[in-house]
Design a protein around this motif. Sequence first.
Motif, PDB file in Angstrom:
ATOM      1  N   VAL A 149      -2.296   3.375   1.609  1.00 54.34           N
ATOM      2  CA  VAL A 149      -0.850   3.365   1.847  1.00 54.34           C
ATOM      3  C   VAL A 149      -0.484   2.213   2.770  1.00 54.34           C
ATOM      4  N   SER A 150      -1.193   2.104   3.884  1.00 54.24           N
ATOM      5  CA  SER A 150      -0.831   1.097   4.893  1.00 54.24           C
ATOM      6  C   SER A 150      -1.057  -0.323   4.395  1.00 54.24           C
ATOM      7  N   THR A 151      -1.910  -0.505   3.395  1.00 52.43           N
ATOM      8  CA  THR A 151      -2.183  -1.845   2.867  1.00 52.43           C
ATOM      9  C   THR A 151      -1.445  -2.130   1.558  1.00 52.43           C
ATOM     10  N   GLY A 152      -0.613  -1.178   1.120  1.00 54.70           N
ATOM     11  CA  GLY A 152       0.256  -1.441  -0.015  1.00 54.70           C
ATOM     12  C   GLY A 152      -0.314  -1.174  -1.390  1.00 54.70           C
ATOM     13  N   PHE A 153      -1.418  -0.417  -1.462  1.00 57.93           N
ATOM     14  CA  PHE A 153      -2.017  -0.105  -2.760  1.00 57.93           C
ATOM     15  C   PHE A 153      -1.705   1.302  -3.248  1.00 57.93           C
ATOM     16  N   LEU A 154      -1.034   2.091  -2.434  1.00 57.13           N
ATOM     17  CA  LEU A 154      -0.659   3.460  -2.786  1.00 57.13           C
ATOM     18  C   LEU A 154       0.639   3.774  -2.062  1.00 57.13           C
ATOM     19  N   THR A 155       1.608   4.331  -2.795  1.00 60.17           N
ATOM     20  CA  THR A 155       2.866   4.693  -2.130  1.00 60.17           C
ATOM     21  C   THR A 155       2.677   5.974  -1.327  1.00 60.17           C
ATOM     22  N   LEU A 156       3.489   6.128  -0.304  1.00 56.81           N
ATOM     23  CA  LEU A 156       3.433   7.347   0.501  1.00 56.81           C
ATOM     24  C   LEU A 156       3.769   8.557  -0.357  1.00 56.81           C
ATOM     25  N   GLU A 157       4.719   8.404  -1.284  1.00 58.29           N
ATOM     26  CA  GLU A 157       5.105   9.509  -2.169  1.00 58.29           C
ATOM     27  C   GLU A 157       3.920   9.962  -3.021  1.00 58.29           C
ATOM     28  N   ASP A 158       3.174   9.008  -3.562  1.00 55.04           N
ATOM     29  CA  ASP A 158       1.996   9.364  -4.362  1.00 55.04           C
ATOM     30  C   ASP A 158       0.886   9.941  -3.480  1.00 55.04           C
ATOM     31  N   ARG A 159       0.745   9.394  -2.275  1.00 52.04           N
ATOM     32  CA  ARG A 159      -0.276   9.902  -1.352  1.00 52.04           C
ATOM     33  C   ARG A 159      -0.048  11.380  -1.056  1.00 52.04           C
ATOM     34  N   GLU A 160       1.208  11.764  -0.916  1.00 53.02           N
ATOM     35  CA  GLU A 160       1.528  13.155  -0.573  1.00 53.02           C
ATOM     36  C   GLU A 160       1.305  14.116  -1.731  1.00 53.02           C
ATOM     37  N   LYS A 161       1.007  13.604  -2.913  1.00 53.07           N
ATOM     38  CA  LYS A 161       0.731  14.449  -4.077  1.00 53.07           C
ATOM     39  C   LYS A 161      -0.734  14.868  -4.158  1.00 53.07           C
ATOM     40  N   THR A 162      -1.559  14.389  -3.241  1.00 53.13           N
ATOM     41  CA  THR A 162      -2.964  14.802  -3.157  1.00 53.13           C
ATOM     42  C   THR A 162      -3.171  15.504  -1.827  1.00 53.13           C
TER      43      THR A 162
END
Length: 198
Positions: A149-162
């Motif tokens: 997330v912090s490096t721009g390869f995963l959105t926070l919204e997608d991160r919260e889905k796991t």
Amino acid sequence: MNITVYCGASLGENPSYQEGTIALGKWIAENGHTLVYGGGNTGLMGLIADTVLAHGGQVIGIIPEFLKDRELAHPHLSELRTVETMSERKLALIQEADAFIALPGGPGTLEEISEVISWARIGKNDKPCILFTIAGYYQALEQFFDTMVSTGFLTLEDREKTLFSDDLEQIEHFIASYQPPAAREYRRKVSKKESIAK
């Protein structure tokens, strides 16, 4: 609900892995869910199947023929399905699931849960994905997801889905309230070189 569980064919060194596996197996059975897993009789795979069965639950195993022939298949499941390849097994485990949970395991476990997480991001999996992080087992992976997330390869919204958790109440709530992520859209960025050329 069918809960597909990915886990190791070994027990691991920490007794907490077995304790957490038993707790998950009891939760599956006592809530009337069905365990769907790789059909094995060893390690955490065998333990979770035994636990669900011992508490009156149903267990569906899916195993490739070559592993069944090595006498690794669990002999007392509610249903044992045999397929030809590992790829067929992976697809069947996905198709049968209403939710995915990864217990501690090795590269195969990580591959399987990573696949369904990545499929959710492209609109090919609308089911929740959980890593059951017993004794901090998946803590480093959780941190790496945050790094994505912090490096721009995963959105926070997608991160919260796991979900990374060892709390069964939290897991139950996550499954019940889950909304799949919007399918990822890809936009080509103009490079600095192309921008200058214009």
